[in-house]
Write a protein that holds these residues in place. Structure first.
Motif, PDB file in Angstrom:
ATOM      1  N   THR A  76      -5.111   1.757  -1.708  1.00 56.55           N
ATOM      2  CA  THR A  76      -6.193   2.484  -1.053  1.00 56.55           C
ATOM      3  C   THR A  76      -5.690   3.500  -0.033  1.00 56.55           C
ATOM      4  O   THR A  76      -6.471   4.303   0.467  1.00 56.55           O
ATOM      5  N   GLU A  77      -4.409   3.462   0.302  1.00 60.66           N
ATOM      6  CA  GLU A  77      -3.843   4.426   1.235  1.00 60.66           C
ATOM      7  C   GLU A  77      -3.314   5.636   0.469  1.00 60.66           C
ATOM      8  O   GLU A  77      -2.863   5.511  -0.673  1.00 60.66           O
ATOM      9  N   SER A  78      -3.376   6.797   1.083  1.00 63.96           N
ATOM     10  CA  SER A  78      -2.885   8.006   0.436  1.00 63.96           C
ATOM     11  C   SER A  78      -1.363   7.994   0.364  1.00 63.96           C
ATOM     12  O   SER A  78      -0.689   7.354   1.179  1.00 63.96           O
ATOM     13  N   LEU A  79      -0.834   8.721  -0.617  1.00 65.69           N
ATOM     14  CA  LEU A  79       0.612   8.795  -0.834  1.00 65.69           C
ATOM     15  C   LEU A  79       1.105  10.147  -0.338  1.00 65.69           C
ATOM     16  O   LEU A  79       0.717  11.194  -0.873  1.00 65.69           O
ATOM     17  N   ALA A  80       1.946  10.129   0.689  1.00 65.31           N
ATOM     18  CA  ALA A  80       2.401  11.375   1.306  1.00 65.31           C
ATOM     19  C   ALA A  80       3.251  12.206   0.344  1.00 65.31           C
ATOM     20  O   ALA A  80       3.147  13.432   0.311  1.00 65.31           O
TER      21      ALA A  80
ATOM     22  N   PRO B 124       4.167  12.519  -3.645  1.00 65.00           N
ATOM     23  CA  PRO B 124       3.917  12.063  -5.017  1.00 65.00           C
ATOM     24  C   PRO B 124       5.178  11.656  -5.770  1.00 65.00           C
ATOM     25  O   PRO B 124       5.106  10.855  -6.711  1.00 65.00           O
TER      26      PRO B 124
ATOM     27  N   CYS C  95      -4.455  14.610  -9.808  1.00 65.16           N
ATOM     28  CA  CYS C  95      -3.829  13.845  -8.736  1.00 65.16           C
ATOM     29  C   CYS C  95      -2.920  12.773  -9.321  1.00 65.16           C
ATOM     30  O   CYS C  95      -3.008  12.420 -10.497  1.00 65.16           O
ATOM     31  N   THR C  96      -2.050  12.240  -8.471  1.00 64.40           N
ATOM     32  CA  THR C  96      -1.202  11.126  -8.880  1.00 64.40           C
ATOM     33  C   THR C  96      -2.088   9.930  -9.219  1.00 64.40           C
ATOM     34  O   THR C  96      -2.931   9.528  -8.416  1.00 64.40           O
TER      35      THR C  96
ATOM     36  N   GLN D 276       0.809  -1.214   0.000  1.00 68.43           N
ATOM     37  CA  GLN D 276       0.000   0.000   0.000  1.00 68.43           C
ATOM     38  C   GLN D 276       0.848   1.272   0.000  1.00 68.43           C
ATOM     39  O   GLN D 276       0.327   2.351  -0.247  1.00 68.43           O
ATOM     40  N   HIS D 277       2.121   1.143   0.274  1.00 72.00           N
ATOM     41  CA  HIS D 277       3.003   2.305   0.310  1.00 72.00           C
ATOM     42  C   HIS D 277       4.418   1.840   0.027  1.00 72.00           C
ATOM     43  O   HIS D 277       4.756   0.668   0.231  1.00 72.00           O
TER      44      HIS D 277
ATOM     45  N   TYR E 104       6.066   7.989  -6.511  1.00 76.87           N
ATOM     46  CA  TYR E 104       5.488   7.275  -7.656  1.00 76.87           C
ATOM     47  C   TYR E 104       6.172   7.721  -8.953  1.00 76.87           C
ATOM     48  O   TYR E 104       5.632   7.577 -10.031  1.00 76.87           O
TER      49      TYR E 104
END
Length: 311
Positions: A138-142, A144, A130-131, A17-18, A147
């Motif tokens: 499903t988790e937000s990306l602190a 960008p 957005c990215t 997820q991250h 990625y």
């Protein structure tokens, strides 16, 4: 090839997820196709020491654009896939059945319905969405930039060339590196739509390779393709493709690789063209065995997951 041969069961908790804290801290499964078929479990920072002498590492330097644009009334989104002309893009839009050509939805004007959820759209200025993270994240990306690869420089992709996300400046400095560009669009992440793999339709993606880079690649003793997108470019040119254009090359088991000697890749989704390419390079049963081993060893899968080096 039956599409069911690309199926496997993955525990949901193994979908990363991250990203890991430091890019080169991700794990690296190393498999040798020759000799004993040895498998070793290393860290990605160990990559330079695993490559045979004379290996040229080729990366895809495409940069992900902020391509996911939310829309209101109806609530949905537009995902930009490929720039067609100045301000004009091919895109996916949803809810596609409730959208109308000729209307503006926020910063996006829908020009023409192309089918299968695809549209020709106009966006004023450069994309500012957005990215475009995959739906299984499903988790937000602190940050960008996590990625993006550290060597990304040519904007144009709707998804990251994920095998390159593990590289740091230090790892790159220890390698002999060359660049190609393939802008990742619908074909890289669209799941198979047919029961027979070969019946799947490829729409094509844009690429560019500078003449000097291709001369180095042709002359290299050994070539490591970083990711399936890089491999697709190299094999397109090795078959006489022009230095810039679109590739519709669909690599499936039975394919004869002309310019890829080693492959670095993440662990891909079931029923994906990317997994079919890995099976073409590694072998169907060997790939299935390696994936099961990775699951047993609790490797992290997909975009922010761990990597596999096929020698």
């Amino acid at each position: 090839m039956d599409a069911r041969e690309l199926d496997y069961d993955l525990p949901p908790e193994l979908i990363a997820q991250h990203p890991v804290e430091r890019r080169d801290q991700s794990r690296l499964l190393v498999y040798s196709r020759t000799g004993s078929g040895e498998v070793r479990h290393l860290a990605f920072r160990d990559l330079p020491g695993e490559l045979p002498s004379g290996t040229l590492t080729v990366v895809n330097d495409s940069r992900v654009v902020p391509a996911r644009i939310p829309i209101e009334a109806p609530r949905g989104e537009v995902l930009l896939l490929e720039r067609i002309a100045d301000g004009v893009w091919e895109a996916l839009a949803r809810p596609t059945r409730r959208l109308q050509a000729g209307r503006r939805y926020g910063p996006v004007e829908l020009l023409e319905r192309l089918g299968e959820g695809r549209w020709r759209v106009r966006v004023d200025g450069e994309p500012n969405g957005c990215t475009p993270l995959p739906p299984y994240i499903t988790e937000s990306l602190a940050d960008p930039e996590r990625y993006q690869t550290v060597y990304a420089r040519a904007p144009g992709s709707a998804a990251a060339p994920t095998a390159g996300l593990h590289f740091t400046a230090e790892v790159l400095a220890a390698l002999d590196v060359e660049r190609v560009t393939l802008h990742i669009g619908l074909d890289t992440f669209r799941p198979l739509q047919t029961e027979r793999v070969e019946a799947h339709t490829i729409h094509g993606e844009r690429y560019e390779v500078h003449a000097g880079a291709w001369r180095r690649i042709q002359a290299a003793e050994r070539v490591l393709a970083v990711g399936t997108t890089t491999a697709r470019v190299l094999e397109t040119l090795a078959r006489g493709g022009p230095p810039a254009g679109r590739t519709e090359l669909f690599i499936t088991p039975g394919f004869d690789f002309h310019r890829v000697d080693h492959l670095l890749t993440n662990f891909h989704l079931p029923r994906s063209t990317l997994l079919a390419m890995v099976m073409a390079f590694t072998g169907i049963e060997e790939t299935r065995r390696l994936y099961q081993l990775a699951i047993d060893e609790r490797y992290r899968f997909y975009s922010f997951g761990d990597a596999m080096l096929i020698l």
